[in-house]
Every structure is written in C-alpha cells, then in structure tokens.
Enzyme design. Structure first.
Site, PDB file in Angstrom:
ATOM      1  N   HIS A  31      -1.919  -2.785  -7.207  1.00 27.34           N
ATOM      2  CA  HIS A  31      -2.198  -2.449  -5.881  1.00 27.34           C
ATOM      3  C   HIS A  31      -3.804  -2.340  -5.883  1.00 27.34           C
ATOM      4  O   HIS A  31      -4.415  -1.678  -6.526  1.00 27.34           O
ATOM      5  CB  HIS A  31      -1.873  -0.955  -5.249  1.00 27.34           C
ATOM      6  CG  HIS A  31      -2.410  -0.676  -3.812  1.00 27.34           C
ATOM      7  ND1 HIS A  31      -2.609   0.709  -3.649  1.00 27.34           N
ATOM      8  CD2 HIS A  31      -2.653  -1.239  -3.017  1.00 27.34           C
ATOM      9  CE1 HIS A  31      -2.962   0.882  -2.318  1.00 27.34           C
ATOM     10  NE2 HIS A  31      -3.103  -0.445  -1.917  1.00 27.34           N
ATOM     11  N   SER A  42       0.842  -1.263   0.112  1.00 25.13           N
ATOM     12  CA  SER A  42      -0.010  -0.036  -0.015  1.00 25.13           C
ATOM     13  C   SER A  42       0.834   1.305   0.053  1.00 25.13           C
ATOM     14  O   SER A  42       0.295   2.272  -0.248  1.00 25.13           O
ATOM     15  CB  SER A  42      -0.922   0.055   1.158  1.00 25.13           C
ATOM     16  OG  SER A  42      -0.596  -0.650   2.053  1.00 25.13           O
ATOM     17  N   ASN A  65      -3.041   5.982  -1.534  1.00 24.96           N
ATOM     18  CA  ASN A  65      -3.101   6.288   0.112  1.00 24.96           C
ATOM     19  C   ASN A  65      -2.376   7.463   0.497  1.00 24.96           C
ATOM     20  O   ASN A  65      -2.467   7.873   1.505  1.00 24.96           O
ATOM     21  CB  ASN A  65      -2.162   5.072   0.587  1.00 24.96           C
ATOM     22  CG  ASN A  65      -3.106   3.948   0.794  1.00 24.96           C
ATOM     23  OD1 ASN A  65      -4.350   3.804   0.807  1.00 24.96           O
ATOM     24  ND2 ASN A  65      -2.619   2.599   0.432  1.00 24.96           N
ATOM     25  N   GLU A 103      -4.351   0.229  -8.910  1.00 24.48           N
ATOM     26  CA  GLU A 103      -3.510   1.077  -8.931  1.00 24.48           C
ATOM     27  C   GLU A 103      -2.082   0.678  -9.432  1.00 24.48           C
ATOM     28  O   GLU A 103      -1.484  -0.412  -8.464  1.00 24.48           O
ATOM     29  CB  GLU A 103      -3.286   1.820  -7.520  1.00 24.48           C
ATOM     30  CG  GLU A 103      -2.547   3.284  -7.800  1.00 24.48           C
ATOM     31  CD  GLU A 103      -2.174   3.759  -6.190  1.00 24.48           C
ATOM     32  OE1 GLU A 103      -2.514   3.042  -5.087  1.00 24.48           O
ATOM     33  OE2 GLU A 103      -1.971   4.992  -5.960  1.00 24.48           O
TER      34      GLU A 103
HETATM   35  N1  CAA Z   1     -16.004  -9.423  -0.111  1.00 21.42           N
HETATM   36  C1  CAA Z   1     -16.682  -9.559  -1.385  1.00 21.42           C
HETATM   37  N2  CAA Z   1     -18.010  -9.015  -1.456  1.00 21.42           N
HETATM   38  C2  CAA Z   1     -18.378  -7.984  -0.628  1.00 21.42           C
HETATM   39  C3  CAA Z   1     -17.718  -7.750   0.498  1.00 21.42           C
HETATM   40  C4  CAA Z   1     -16.586  -8.360   0.570  1.00 21.42           C
HETATM   41  N3  CAA Z   1     -15.758  -8.381   1.837  1.00 21.42           N
HETATM   42  N4  CAA Z   1     -18.189  -6.848   1.296  1.00 21.42           N
HETATM   43  C5  CAA Z   1     -19.437  -6.410   0.580  1.00 21.42           C
HETATM   44  N5  CAA Z   1     -19.608  -7.076  -0.581  1.00 21.42           N
HETATM   45  C6  CAA Z   1     -20.213  -7.273  -1.741  1.00 21.42           C
HETATM   46  C7  CAA Z   1     -21.941  -7.617  -1.402  1.00 21.42           C
HETATM   47  O1  CAA Z   1     -22.145  -8.875  -1.365  1.00 21.42           O
HETATM   48  C8  CAA Z   1     -22.636  -6.613  -2.050  1.00 21.42           C
HETATM   49  O2  CAA Z   1     -22.763  -7.443  -3.544  1.00 21.42           O
HETATM   50  P1  CAA Z   1     -24.222  -7.299  -4.417  1.00 21.42           P
HETATM   51  O3  CAA Z   1     -24.084  -5.855  -5.008  1.00 21.42           O
HETATM   52  O4  CAA Z   1     -23.914  -8.378  -5.243  1.00 21.42           O
HETATM   53  O5  CAA Z   1     -25.238  -7.739  -3.565  1.00 21.42           O
HETATM   54  C9  CAA Z   1     -21.998  -5.472  -2.465  1.00 21.42           C
HETATM   55  O6  CAA Z   1     -20.586  -5.652  -2.061  1.00 21.42           O
HETATM   56  C10 CAA Z   1     -22.385  -4.249  -1.636  1.00 21.42           C
HETATM   57  O7  CAA Z   1     -22.199  -4.715  -0.307  1.00 21.42           O
HETATM   58  P2  CAA Z   1     -23.446  -4.261   0.975  1.00 21.42           P
HETATM   59  O8  CAA Z   1     -24.705  -3.887   0.368  1.00 21.42           O
HETATM   60  O9  CAA Z   1     -23.292  -5.392   1.859  1.00 21.42           O
HETATM   61  O10 CAA Z   1     -22.913  -3.074   1.511  1.00 21.42           O
HETATM   62  P3  CAA Z   1     -22.617  -1.468   1.102  1.00 21.42           P
HETATM   63  O11 CAA Z   1     -23.236  -1.127  -0.297  1.00 21.42           O
HETATM   64  O12 CAA Z   1     -22.348  -0.817   1.976  1.00 21.42           O
HETATM   65  O13 CAA Z   1     -21.022  -1.817   0.365  1.00 21.42           O
HETATM   66  C11 CAA Z   1     -18.620  -1.728   0.697  1.00 21.42           C
HETATM   67  C12 CAA Z   1     -19.908  -2.207   1.158  1.00 21.42           C
HETATM   68  C13 CAA Z   1     -18.443  -2.124  -0.966  1.00 21.42           C
HETATM   69  C14 CAA Z   1     -17.470  -2.098   1.494  1.00 21.42           C
HETATM   70  C15 CAA Z   1     -18.779  -0.071   0.568  1.00 21.42           C
HETATM   71  O14 CAA Z   1     -19.172   0.251   1.862  1.00 21.42           O
HETATM   72  C16 CAA Z   1     -17.545   0.589   0.165  1.00 21.42           C
HETATM   73  O15 CAA Z   1     -17.247   0.812  -1.069  1.00 21.42           O
HETATM   74  N6  CAA Z   1     -16.476   1.108   1.214  1.00 21.42           N
HETATM   75  C17 CAA Z   1     -15.352   1.937   0.798  1.00 21.42           C
HETATM   76  C18 CAA Z   1     -14.541   0.732   0.618  1.00 21.42           C
HETATM   77  C19 CAA Z   1     -13.059   1.445   0.433  1.00 21.42           C
HETATM   78  O16 CAA Z   1     -13.004   2.539   0.260  1.00 21.42           O
HETATM   79  N7  CAA Z   1     -12.052   0.605   0.051  1.00 21.42           N
HETATM   80  C20 CAA Z   1     -11.008   1.135  -0.080  1.00 21.42           C
HETATM   81  C21 CAA Z   1     -10.129   0.940   1.013  1.00 21.42           C
HETATM   82  S1  CAA Z   1      -8.172   1.443   0.809  1.00 21.42           S
HETATM   83  C22 CAA Z   1      -7.462   0.114   0.251  1.00 21.42           C
HETATM   84  O17 CAA Z   1      -8.021  -0.927   0.333  1.00 21.42           O
HETATM   85  C23 CAA Z   1      -6.285   0.442  -0.243  1.00 21.42           C
HETATM   86  C24 CAA Z   1      -5.213   0.416   0.870  1.00 21.42           C
HETATM   87  O18 CAA Z   1      -3.877   0.150   0.538  1.00 21.42           O
HETATM   88  C25 CAA Z   1      -5.430   0.629   1.979  1.00 21.42           C
END
Ligand code: CAA
Length: 282
Positions: free
Chosen positions: A140, A119, A190, A152
């Site tokens: 990434h 990251s 990040n 990324e």
């Molecule tokens: N694994 C697989 N699928 C998942 C999942 C997981 N852990 N969590 C949620 N899903 C799927 C669900 O099954 C659902 O699928 P369908 O559309 O087919 O029904 C879909 O994602 C939406 O899920 P929910 O309805 O349960 O919940 P939501 O609409 O609130 O979405 C979320 C959940 C996708 C996590 C959303 O809240 C989101 O986009 N959050 C922000 C995530 C983010 O910013 N990620 C980047 C983090 S930084 C990083 O990763 C890089 C780093 O280096 C730190």
C-alpha cells in the site's frame, strides 16, 4: 526472490506513481489500464514528474530517458504473463478487484506474487479469489507516491514468509520505508487517517468551522502539511467514502459511519482535485 519485471494494474494517480518509482529503481515495468487513453495519461504524468526532476538537477536527461524506456504500456491483462510481481492499483471496488485477481491468477506465472494497493479491502478476501493465497499481499503506497516515504505492507492470513520478505525488500529497493500491518479493515494508515478526515467533514457539516478554518487548525495547530479537507480532495472523496464504508461494514461500529455530507458530495460528482471540485475548487 529475484524480481525483474513488475506489473502495475491501473495507470491512475496511484498506478502511475508506483510505475514511476519501480522504473526508477531499475525494474522493467508493465503499466496496464483498460483504455490506451488512461495509460497515456499515466505516462504523461510520469514524463511531467521526471522532467521536473531534470529541471531541478535531481536527474540527468539520459536517466529520465532510461526510466521511461523501462515502462511498457499495456491495455491487455495477458501482457502480465511475463511479470514476476504484480501490484493492482485499480479503483477501490471489491467486485472489480476480485475479477482482476481471478484473471491474474490464470495469466501470471506460478512464481509471481500478486499484490494489491487496496486502501482497506481485506487481503484475505482478495487472496481467496486465487489459487495462490500464499503469494497474495498488500503493498500500500501513499499519495503522491514519488514523494511519500511509506509503504504499508499487509500480510493476509495465508501470506507466506517468502512473499512477505520479497515485498518488504522491494519496498526498500524503491527507496521507501516499509511498515507491517495485519489484515484488519483499514490496516493501520487508513484506520487512523480516515476517521480523522471524516470527523473534519462532520465539523463542516455541523457548522463548527468553515472549510478554511478547519484546515488552518490542523495545518498550523498540529503541523500537518495539508488540512484534512484538502487531503480528502487529494485522495478523492469517492475513495474516502469507500474506505469509511469498509471500516463501518468491517467493524459494525457506529464510530466509523461516513458523514452524510461526504456522501452528498460524492453523489454530486464532487470527488476532489480529480474532478475540479471537492471541499475546495481546483
Ligand atoms: N507528484 C510528484 N511529486 C510531487 C507531487 C506529485 N503529485 N506533489 C508534490 N510533489 C513534489 C514537488 O515537486 C516537491 O519536490 P521538491 O522537494 O523536489 O521540490 C515536493 O513534492 C514538495 O511539493 P510542494 O513544495 O509543491 O508542496 P508541499 O511542500 O506542500 O508538499 C505534499 C506537497 C507532498 C503533497 C504535502 O502537502 C504532503 O505531504 N501532504 C500530505 C500527503 C498525505 O498525507 N498523503 C497520504 C494520503 S493517504 C494515502 O495516500 C493512502 C490512502 O489509502 C488513502
């Protein structure tokens, strides 16, 4: 370059997600971790995700079985001798990543690309551990990997055009949209995201708002799908701290200093969702 076998080091929350999308794209995948138990936990998560897709009618049971059959579990790095493309998704620890890359350089075929899902650790520093810096690159993924559309792609100073193009094309094959970042601490994602999360922790530390109000402001006021504190819990507070340290050490600029409250939570073992407690309880 024609990639047939994709190796993933680390079966944790990033590694198993990467293995899943690679297998869904039709590649043979080797998913490796240091203990059989960790690999099995990773497989269980993939099985759970694919079963949910079958229940929702997004995939047939036969397709699910075919995806699972393409993933071979591994606990020995030497299994990567047959990989054309490797992605390392181990813990965000520089010494550990250096060791892994030194070993992969010896084990993997000469044509193999060695990518890292780091990251924030500079790609050039990782590449310098190998004798194939031209074949080292950042790939990434974002968490949760099966859902998030971005990859990324980070070019190190010595990354070749062929390595870059292969990684870019592979990201598209995985159903993702790649974006190119140059090799500076935190890259793009990040560099922007973590200072925002760190500032949210400072708001909590200074008593500007409760954890709920801080997250509500960003969710409802800025249309973020999750509040920054809940997102920190999802990423892992140890990873958030490691990224802030990399930014701080890399730029020597006090604007990147990690909030003392973030450090305090990590020292207490409150690492977020994965340990049942972070800024929220799970
Ligand atoms: N694994 C697989 N699928 C998942 C999942 C997981 N852990 N969590 C949620 N899903 C799927 C669900 O099954 C659902 O699928 P369908 O559309 O087919 O029904 C879909 O994602 C939406 O899920 P929910 O309805 O349960 O919940 P939501 O609409 O609130 O979405 C979320 C959940 C996708 C996590 C959303 O809240 C989101 O986009 N959050 C922000 C995530 C983010 O910013 N990620 C980047 C983090 S930084 C990083 O990763 C890089 C780093 O280096 C730190």
């Amino acid at each position: 370059m024609d990639i047939k076998t994709y190796g993933v080091i680390g079966a944790g929350q990033m590694g198993n997600g990467i293995a899943q999308v690679a297998a869904m794209s039709g590649l043979s995948v080797i998913m490796n971790d240091i203990k059989a138990e960790f690999v099995q936990n990773g497989m269980n998560t993939i099985i759970k995700n694919l079963t949910r897709s079958v229940e929702k009618g997004k995939m047939t049971a036969a397709e699910k079985d075919a995806v699972l059959a393409r993933i071979s579990p591994s606990t020995a790095l030497k299994d990567m001798a047959s990989a054309d493309f490797m992605v390392e998704a181990a813990t965000e620890n520089e010494t550990l990543k250096f060791q892994i890359f030194k070993q992969l350089d010896e084990i993997c075929p000469v044509h193999a690309i060695l990518a890292t899902n780091t990251s924030s650790i500079p790609i050039g520093r990782i590449a310098a551990q190998t004798k194939r810096a031209d074949k080292v690159i950042g790939m990434h993924f974002m968490n949760p990997v099966p859902v998030m559309k971005l990859v990324e792609v980070i070019r190190g100073i010595a990354t070749s055009d062929e390595t870059f193009q292969t990684t870019w094309d592979l990201s598209i094959k995985f159903g993702k949209t790649p974006a190119l970042a140059n090799d500076y601490p935190g890259f793009i994602a990040n560099r922007i995201l973590l200072p925002m999360i760190n500032e949210a922790v400072f708001c909590l530390y200074h008593g500007v708002g409760t954890r709920e109000d801080i997250d509500t402001v960003m969710k409802l006021g800025m249309n973020h799908p999750m509040g920054p504190l809940a997102l920190a819990d999802l990423i892992g507070l140890d990873t958030c701290l490691a990224i802030m340290e990399t930014l701080y050490n890399g730029f020597k600029d006090s604007k990147y200093r990690p909030c003392p409250l973030l450090r305090k939570y990590v020292e207490a073992g409150w690492l977020g969702k994965k340990t049942g407690r972070g800024f929220f309880e799970y």
